[in-house]
Design a protein around this motif. Structure first.
Motif, PDB file in Angstrom:
ATOM      1  N   GLU A  61       0.832  -1.207   0.000  1.00 50.26           N
ATOM      2  CA  GLU A  61       0.000   0.000   0.000  1.00 50.26           C
ATOM      3  C   GLU A  61       0.870   1.261   0.000  1.00 50.26           C
ATOM      4  N   ALA A  62       1.963   1.245   0.757  1.00 49.41           N
ATOM      5  CA  ALA A  62       2.874   2.390   0.785  1.00 49.41           C
ATOM      6  C   ALA A  62       3.548   2.580  -0.575  1.00 49.41           C
ATOM      7  N   LEU A  63       3.958   1.482  -1.216  1.00 48.20           N
ATOM      8  CA  LEU A  63       4.568   1.564  -2.549  1.00 48.20           C
ATOM      9  C   LEU A  63       3.564   2.071  -3.571  1.00 48.20           C
ATOM     10  N   LYS A  64       2.323   1.667  -3.409  1.00 45.86           N
ATOM     11  CA  LYS A  64       1.250   2.116  -4.300  1.00 45.86           C
ATOM     12  C   LYS A  64       1.001   3.615  -4.111  1.00 45.86           C
ATOM     13  N   LYS A  65       0.962   4.051  -2.867  1.00 44.91           N
ATOM     14  CA  LYS A  65       0.737   5.468  -2.556  1.00 44.91           C
ATOM     15  C   LYS A  65       1.838   6.345  -3.146  1.00 44.91           C
ATOM     16  N   GLU A  66       3.071   5.840  -3.136  1.00 44.52           N
ATOM     17  CA  GLU A  66       4.213   6.585  -3.677  1.00 44.52           C
ATOM     18  C   GLU A  66       4.333   6.468  -5.198  1.00 44.52           C
ATOM     19  N   GLY A  67       3.489   5.653  -5.814  1.00 41.95           N
ATOM     20  CA  GLY A  67       3.506   5.515  -7.266  1.00 41.95           C
ATOM     21  C   GLY A  67       4.567   4.573  -7.802  1.00 41.95           C
ATOM     22  N   ILE A  68       5.211   3.809  -6.933  1.00 42.39           N
ATOM     23  CA  ILE A  68       6.228   2.858  -7.387  1.00 42.39           C
ATOM     24  C   ILE A  68       5.561   1.660  -8.049  1.00 42.39           C
ATOM     25  N   ILE A  69       4.464   1.188  -7.447  1.00 41.55           N
ATOM     26  CA  ILE A  69       3.640   0.175  -8.099  1.00 41.55           C
ATOM     27  C   ILE A  69       2.259   0.784  -8.293  1.00 41.55           C
ATOM     28  N   HIS A  70       1.530   0.260  -9.274  1.00 41.18           N
ATOM     29  CA  HIS A  70       0.163   0.740  -9.486  1.00 41.18           C
ATOM     30  C   HIS A  70      -0.859  -0.117  -8.772  1.00 41.18           C
ATOM     31  N   ASP A  71      -0.513  -1.391  -8.577  1.00 45.47           N
ATOM     32  CA  ASP A  71      -1.457  -2.287  -7.924  1.00 45.47           C
ATOM     33  C   ASP A  71      -0.720  -3.551  -7.511  1.00 45.47           C
ATOM     34  N   TYR A  72      -1.399  -4.393  -6.771  1.00 45.58           N
ATOM     35  CA  TYR A  72      -0.887  -5.720  -6.419  1.00 45.58           C
ATOM     36  C   TYR A  72      -2.081  -6.659  -6.317  1.00 45.58           C
ATOM     37  N   LYS A  73      -1.817  -7.925  -6.539  1.00 42.90           N
ATOM     38  CA  LYS A  73      -2.866  -8.943  -6.445  1.00 42.90           C
ATOM     39  C   LYS A  73      -2.283 -10.192  -5.813  1.00 42.90           C
ATOM     40  N   VAL A  74      -3.166 -10.975  -5.202  1.00 44.14           N
ATOM     41  CA  VAL A  74      -2.769 -12.238  -4.596  1.00 44.14           C
ATOM     42  C   VAL A  74      -3.724 -13.311  -5.112  1.00 44.14           C
ATOM     43  N   TRP A  75      -3.148 -14.455  -5.494  1.00 43.08           N
ATOM     44  CA  TRP A  75      -3.942 -15.575  -5.976  1.00 43.08           C
ATOM     45  C   TRP A  75      -3.633 -16.804  -5.137  1.00 43.08           C
ATOM     46  N   THR A  76      -4.621 -17.681  -4.996  1.00 39.86           N
ATOM     47  CA  THR A  76      -4.390 -18.991  -4.390  1.00 39.86           C
ATOM     48  C   THR A  76      -4.594 -20.038  -5.474  1.00 39.86           C
ATOM     49  N   ASN A  77      -3.826 -21.088  -5.399  1.00 41.80           N
ATOM     50  CA  ASN A  77      -3.889 -22.156  -6.388  1.00 41.80           C
ATOM     51  C   ASN A  77      -4.893 -23.201  -5.916  1.00 41.80           C
ATOM     52  N   VAL A  78      -5.948 -23.395  -6.682  1.00 46.35           N
ATOM     53  CA  VAL A  78      -6.978 -24.361  -6.285  1.00 46.35           C
ATOM     54  C   VAL A  78      -6.812 -25.709  -6.986  1.00 46.35           C
ATOM     55  N   THR A  79      -5.937 -25.762  -7.982  1.00 37.44           N
ATOM     56  CA  THR A  79      -5.678 -27.026  -8.672  1.00 37.44           C
ATOM     57  C   THR A  79      -4.175 -27.234  -8.778  1.00 37.44           C
ATOM     58  N   THR A  80      -3.647 -28.142  -7.998  1.00 42.78           N
ATOM     59  CA  THR A  80      -2.204 -28.371  -8.034  1.00 42.78           C
ATOM     60  C   THR A  80      -1.853 -29.430  -9.073  1.00 42.78           C
ATOM     61  N   ASP A  81      -0.673 -29.261  -9.641  1.00 40.20           N
ATOM     62  CA  ASP A  81      -0.183 -30.198 -10.658  1.00 40.20           C
ATOM     63  C   ASP A  81       0.802 -31.214 -10.092  1.00 40.20           C
ATOM     64  N   GLY A  82       1.160 -31.066  -8.842  1.00 42.04           N
ATOM     65  CA  GLY A  82       2.116 -31.986  -8.243  1.00 42.04           C
ATOM     66  C   GLY A  82       2.545 -31.495  -6.876  1.00 42.04           C
ATOM     67  N   PRO A  83       3.390 -32.261  -6.207  1.00 43.17           N
ATOM     68  CA  PRO A  83       3.776 -31.928  -4.839  1.00 43.17           C
ATOM     69  C   PRO A  83       4.618 -30.651  -4.710  1.00 43.17           C
ATOM     70  N   HIS A  84       5.206 -30.177  -5.781  1.00 38.38           N
ATOM     71  CA  HIS A  84       6.057 -28.986  -5.719  1.00 38.38           C
ATOM     72  C   HIS A  84       5.407 -27.785  -6.396  1.00 38.38           C
ATOM     73  N   ASP A  85       4.099 -27.822  -6.545  1.00 38.66           N
ATOM     74  CA  ASP A  85       3.375 -26.726  -7.184  1.00 38.66           C
ATOM     75  C   ASP A  85       3.227 -25.558  -6.202  1.00 38.66           C
TER      76      ASP A  85
END
Length: 146
Positions: A61-85
């Motif tokens: 949020e601080a980086l976004k406020k300063e204009g260094i990044i425009h946004d950020y997102k977080v995803w969770t993986n609901v379908t794994t392809d293997g034990p090291h996914d």
């Protein structure tokens, strides 16, 4: 007079020969994403989300406020392809390649303020290695199809 005219014509010719920046008939270019994929270590889900809420989210949020990044997102993986996914992916959106390259020094100063010192910031990063490991880190250039 003749030399200056020739020099000017030569300069105009060189400049007109430069390709136009990133034009493509199929799409318009957009922002640049850095997406990092993490695998959480067993039993570390709560620790990851606690660290995210207390440290990473306020930092982003601080980086976004300063204009260094425009946004950020977080995803969770609901379908794994293997034990090291991957389990969690975090994406940081930069307005362009230059912003991504030039933001490092400024970002370090902003993040050190959040943690109280540069040393505390580095220590927090080391502790994250006990919670998760990086599976992959990718760059993606977002495009808008025409």
């Amino acid at each position: 007079m003749k030399k200056s005219l020739l020099a000017t014509l030569f300069a105009v010719m060189l400049l007109s020969a430069l390709p136009t920046y990133a034009q493509n008939p199929n799409y318009d270019v957009g922002p640049v994403w850095r997406v990092t994929y993490y695998q959480l270590k067993p039993g570390q889900g709560e620790a990851f989300w606690k660290d995210f809420r207390e440290n990473l989210k306020p930092s982003y949020e601080a980086l976004k406020k300063e204009g260094i990044i425009h946004d950020y997102k977080v995803w969770t993986n609901v379908t794994t392809d293997g034990p090291h996914d991957w389990d969690i992916a975090v994406g940081l959106m930069f307005p362009n390649w230059a912003a991504m390259d030039q933001g490092d020094a400024k970002a370090a100063t902003i993040l050190a303020k959040h943690y109280g010192s540069r040393e505390a910031m580095i220590e927090a990063g080391k502790k994250r290695n006990d919670i998760r490991e990086v599976v992959a880190s990718k760059l993606a250039h977002e495009v808008m199809p025409k």
